[in-house]
Design a protein around this motif. Structure first.
Motif, PDB file in Angstrom:
ATOM      1  N   MET A   1       0.845  -1.198   0.000  1.00 15.02           N
ATOM      2  CA  MET A   1       0.000   0.000   0.000  1.00 15.02           C
ATOM      3  C   MET A   1       0.886   1.256   0.000  1.00 15.02           C
ATOM      4  O   MET A   1       1.782   1.394   0.826  1.00 15.02           O
ATOM      5  N   THR A   2       0.651   2.136  -0.949  1.00 12.22           N
ATOM      6  CA  THR A   2       1.451   3.347  -1.057  1.00 12.22           C
ATOM      7  C   THR A   2       1.003   4.375  -0.023  1.00 12.22           C
ATOM      8  O   THR A   2      -0.187   4.595   0.165  1.00 12.22           O
ATOM      9  N   ILE A   3       1.972   4.984   0.640  1.00 18.71           N
ATOM     10  CA  ILE A   3       1.697   6.007   1.644  1.00 18.71           C
ATOM     11  C   ILE A   3       2.294   7.317   1.158  1.00 18.71           C
ATOM     12  O   ILE A   3       3.460   7.352   0.739  1.00 18.71           O
ATOM     13  N   ASN A   4       1.529   8.405   1.217  1.00 18.36           N
ATOM     14  CA  ASN A   4       2.110   9.685   0.824  1.00 18.36           C
ATOM     15  C   ASN A   4       2.687  10.397   2.050  1.00 18.36           C
ATOM     16  O   ASN A   4       2.358  10.080   3.200  1.00 18.36           O
ATOM     17  N   LEU A   5       3.548  11.355   1.787  1.00 20.85           N
ATOM     18  CA  LEU A   5       4.261  12.022   2.873  1.00 20.85           C
ATOM     19  C   LEU A   5       3.315  12.814   3.767  1.00 20.85           C
ATOM     20  O   LEU A   5       3.510  12.869   4.990  1.00 20.85           O
ATOM     21  N   ALA A   6       2.297  13.427   3.200  1.00 23.07           N
ATOM     22  CA  ALA A   6       1.352  14.197   4.010  1.00 23.07           C
ATOM     23  C   ALA A   6       0.692  13.314   5.069  1.00 23.07           C
ATOM     24  O   ALA A   6       0.489  13.742   6.220  1.00 23.07           O
ATOM     25  N   THR A   7       0.379  12.075   4.713  1.00 19.50           N
ATOM     26  CA  THR A   7      -0.207  11.133   5.673  1.00 19.50           C
ATOM     27  C   THR A   7       0.779  10.808   6.784  1.00 19.50           C
ATOM     28  O   THR A   7       0.419  10.774   7.972  1.00 19.50           O
ATOM     29  N   ILE A   8       2.041  10.586   6.435  1.00 19.96           N
ATOM     30  CA  ILE A   8       3.070  10.289   7.442  1.00 19.96           C
ATOM     31  C   ILE A   8       3.224  11.463   8.405  1.00 19.96           C
ATOM     32  O   ILE A   8       3.296  11.282   9.636  1.00 19.96           O
ATOM     33  N   VAL A   9       3.269  12.674   7.879  1.00 22.17           N
ATOM     34  CA  VAL A   9       3.416  13.864   8.720  1.00 22.17           C
ATOM     35  C   VAL A   9       2.203  14.024   9.639  1.00 22.17           C
ATOM     36  O   VAL A   9       2.350  14.267  10.852  1.00 22.17           O
ATOM     37  N   ASP A  10       1.013  13.867   9.099  1.00 21.86           N
ATOM     38  CA  ASP A  10      -0.199  13.968   9.922  1.00 21.86           C
ATOM     39  C   ASP A  10      -0.206  12.909  11.021  1.00 21.86           C
ATOM     40  O   ASP A  10      -0.537  13.205  12.188  1.00 21.86           O
ATOM     41  N   ASP A  11       0.153  11.681  10.673  1.00 18.00           N
ATOM     42  CA  ASP A  11       0.138  10.598  11.659  1.00 18.00           C
ATOM     43  C   ASP A  11       1.219  10.793  12.717  1.00 18.00           C
ATOM     44  O   ASP A  11       1.009  10.455  13.893  1.00 18.00           O
ATOM     45  N   PHE A  12       2.359  11.338  12.330  1.00 17.76           N
ATOM     46  CA  PHE A  12       3.418  11.623  13.301  1.00 17.76           C
ATOM     47  C   PHE A  12       2.905  12.640  14.325  1.00 17.76           C
ATOM     48  O   PHE A  12       3.154  12.505  15.526  1.00 17.76           O
ATOM     49  N   ALA A  13       2.182  13.652  13.852  1.00 18.32           N
ATOM     50  CA  ALA A  13       1.642  14.674  14.758  1.00 18.32           C
ATOM     51  C   ALA A  13       0.612  14.081  15.716  1.00 18.32           C
ATOM     52  O   ALA A  13       0.623  14.373  16.917  1.00 18.32           O
ATOM     53  N   VAL A  14      -0.281  13.251  15.197  1.00 17.23           N
ATOM     54  CA  VAL A  14      -1.273  12.597  16.058  1.00 17.23           C
ATOM     55  C   VAL A  14      -0.587  11.718  17.094  1.00 17.23           C
ATOM     56  O   VAL A  14      -0.930  11.735  18.288  1.00 17.23           O
ATOM     57  N   CYS A  15       0.410  10.968  16.655  1.00 13.41           N
ATOM     58  CA  CYS A  15       1.032   9.971  17.531  1.00 13.41           C
ATOM     59  C   CYS A  15       2.022  10.576  18.518  1.00 13.41           C
ATOM     60  O   CYS A  15       2.310   9.956  19.548  1.00 13.41           O
ATOM     61  N   ILE A  16       2.528  11.772  18.261  1.00 15.61           N
ATOM     62  CA  ILE A  16       3.352  12.421  19.278  1.00 15.61           C
ATOM     63  C   ILE A  16       2.469  12.781  20.477  1.00 15.61           C
ATOM     64  O   ILE A  16       2.878  12.688  21.637  1.00 15.61           O
ATOM     65  N   LYS A  17       1.211  13.125  20.195  1.00 16.05           N
ATOM     66  CA  LYS A  17       0.274  13.427  21.281  1.00 16.05           C
ATOM     67  C   LYS A  17      -0.170  12.138  21.986  1.00 16.05           C
ATOM     68  O   LYS A  17      -0.307  12.122  23.219  1.00 16.05           O
ATOM     69  N   LEU A  18      -0.392  11.073  21.240  1.00 22.27           N
ATOM     70  CA  LEU A  18      -0.765   9.805  21.852  1.00 22.27           C
ATOM     71  C   LEU A  18       0.365   9.271  22.743  1.00 22.27           C
ATOM     72  O   LEU A  18       0.117   8.758  23.837  1.00 22.27           O
ATOM     73  N   ALA A  19       1.604   9.396  22.269  1.00 21.14           N
ATOM     74  CA  ALA A  19       2.746   8.954  23.077  1.00 21.14           C
ATOM     75  C   ALA A  19       2.875   9.809  24.337  1.00 21.14           C
ATOM     76  O   ALA A  19       3.158   9.300  25.429  1.00 21.14           O
ATOM     77  N   ASP A  20       2.648  11.110  24.192  1.00 18.17           N
ATOM     78  CA  ASP A  20       2.721  12.026  25.327  1.00 18.17           C
ATOM     79  C   ASP A  20       1.663  11.691  26.380  1.00 18.17           C
ATOM     80  O   ASP A  20       1.921  11.804  27.583  1.00 18.17           O
ATOM     81  N   ALA A  21       0.489  11.271  25.941  1.00 18.64           N
ATOM     82  CA  ALA A  21      -0.601  10.947  26.871  1.00 18.64           C
ATOM     83  C   ALA A  21      -0.266   9.778  27.784  1.00 18.64           C
ATOM     84  O   ALA A  21      -0.881   9.613  28.841  1.00 18.64           O
ATOM     85  N   ARG A  22       0.731   8.984  27.419  1.00 15.01           N
ATOM     86  CA  ARG A  22       1.182   7.877  28.275  1.00 15.01           C
ATOM     87  C   ARG A  22       2.109   8.358  29.397  1.00 15.01           C
ATOM     88  O   ARG A  22       2.621   7.554  30.181  1.00 15.01           O
ATOM     89  N   GLN A  23       2.358   9.669  29.427  1.00 10.32           N
ATOM     90  CA  GLN A  23       3.174  10.312  30.466  1.00 10.32           C
ATOM     91  C   GLN A  23       4.580   9.691  30.576  1.00 10.32           C
ATOM     92  O   GLN A  23       5.014   9.298  31.646  1.00 10.32           O
ATOM     93  N   PRO A  24       5.283   9.618  29.451  1.00 12.18           N
ATOM     94  CA  PRO A  24       6.644   9.063  29.506  1.00 12.18           C
ATOM     95  C   PRO A  24       7.577  10.002  30.267  1.00 12.18           C
ATOM     96  O   PRO A  24       7.411  11.220  30.255  1.00 12.18           O
ATOM     97  N   ASN A  25       8.561   9.408  30.944  1.00 13.94           N
ATOM     98  CA  ASN A  25       9.528  10.196  31.718  1.00 13.94           C
ATOM     99  C   ASN A  25      10.927   9.990  31.166  1.00 13.94           C
ATOM    100  O   ASN A  25      11.430   8.863  31.163  1.00 13.94           O
ATOM    101  N   ALA A  26      11.535  11.062  30.693  1.00 11.05           N
ATOM    102  CA  ALA A  26      12.936  11.013  30.282  1.00 11.05           C
ATOM    103  C   ALA A  26      13.821  11.274  31.501  1.00 11.05           C
ATOM    104  O   ALA A  26      13.390  11.892  32.483  1.00 11.05           O
ATOM    105  N   VAL A  27      15.070  10.807  31.428  1.00  5.55           N
ATOM    106  CA  VAL A  27      16.018  10.970  32.528  1.00  5.55           C
ATOM    107  C   VAL A  27      17.211  11.767  32.039  1.00  5.55           C
ATOM    108  O   VAL A  27      17.710  11.543  30.930  1.00  5.55           O
ATOM    109  N   ASN A  28      17.659  12.720  32.854  1.00  7.20           N
ATOM    110  CA  ASN A  28      18.844  13.511  32.548  1.00  7.20           C
ATOM    111  C   ASN A  28      20.070  12.596  32.536  1.00  7.20           C
ATOM    112  O   ASN A  28      20.356  11.924  33.532  1.00  7.20           O
ATOM    113  N   ILE A  29      20.776  12.552  31.403  1.00  4.31           N
ATOM    114  CA  ILE A  29      21.910  11.638  31.261  1.00  4.31           C
ATOM    115  C   ILE A  29      23.003  11.939  32.278  1.00  4.31           C
ATOM    116  O   ILE A  29      23.635  11.032  32.815  1.00  4.31           O
TER     117      ILE A  29
END
Length: 202
Positions: free
Chosen positions: A1-29
């Motif tokens: 199935m062919t995917i266009n770039l606009a779809t990838i960009v839109d999905d990346f934006a949606v999924c950055i919010k979905l990932a954020d909603a899981r309340q991930p915690n980064a650690v200072n190296i």
């Protein structure tokens, strides 16, 4: 199935919010202390992994078992492309990702961030040099660069993005810009932002 770039960009934006909603915690190296919760303080590679994992869940017909991070370049196996979409024998997309984050977890300015976008020196592994590396590689039938950034009233993203487009078009050529926004993230500093994407000329 062919995917266009606009779809990838839109999905990346949606999924950055979905990932954020899981309340991930980064650690200072350096200090080993946790940053405030949210996707904002995470490193570029961590964000790519968190977001692409969400993309596989969000649109399994497009991405499940077809989106892979850290794919070696055929010409330079020790160097990795941020993520590819398709089948390993013939990737449909090879995509490099760069972060544009002006402020840190504490709200202080990151004075070096534009180097990661605009530097012409390969040692800095900037968005600009990633374009040159990816464009000249055999990796991917189609190739793209994504820049995701967190926006602030006094630090809008578009001036840096426009500067990048001028430099990249002078070197390898970009398609017209795809763009999507996200908002309502849980971190007090990194609340909103945008995803920008361009297909690279052969």
């Amino acid at each position: 199935m062919t995917i266009n770039l606009a779809t990838i960009v839109d999905d990346f934006a949606v999924c950055i919010k979905l990932a954020d909603a899981r309340q991930p915690n980064a650690v200072n190296i350096r200090s080993k202390e946790p940053f405030q919760a949210g996707i904002g303080p995470h490193s570029e590679s961590q964000v790519v992994k968190l977001v692409t994992d969400e993309m596989a869940l969000y649109r399994p017909t497009l991405y499940k078992d077809l989106i892979v991070t850290g794919v070696p370049y055929p010409e330079f196996p020790r160097q990795k492309c941020d993520f590819c979409i398709g089948k390993a024998a013939s990737w449909e997309w090879a995509i490099e990702v760069k972060m544009l984050r002006f402020l840190g977890d504490n709200g202080k300015l990151n004075d070096n961030i534009l180097m990661h976008i605009l530097s012409p020196y390969p040692e800095h592994r900037s968005a600009l040099t990633d374009c040159t590396k990816l464009s000249g590689s055999q990796l991917g039938h189609s190739k793209a660069i994504l820049i995701y950034g967190y926006e602030h009233d006094h630090w809008p993203l578009h001036p840096a993005i426009e500067a990048f487009e001028i430099l990249a078009n002078a070197k390898i050529g970009l398609s017209s810009r795809c763009e999507a926004e996200f908002d309502g993230l849980i971190h007090p500093i990194h609340v909103r932002g945008r995803i920008f994407g361009w297909q690279l000329s052969p």
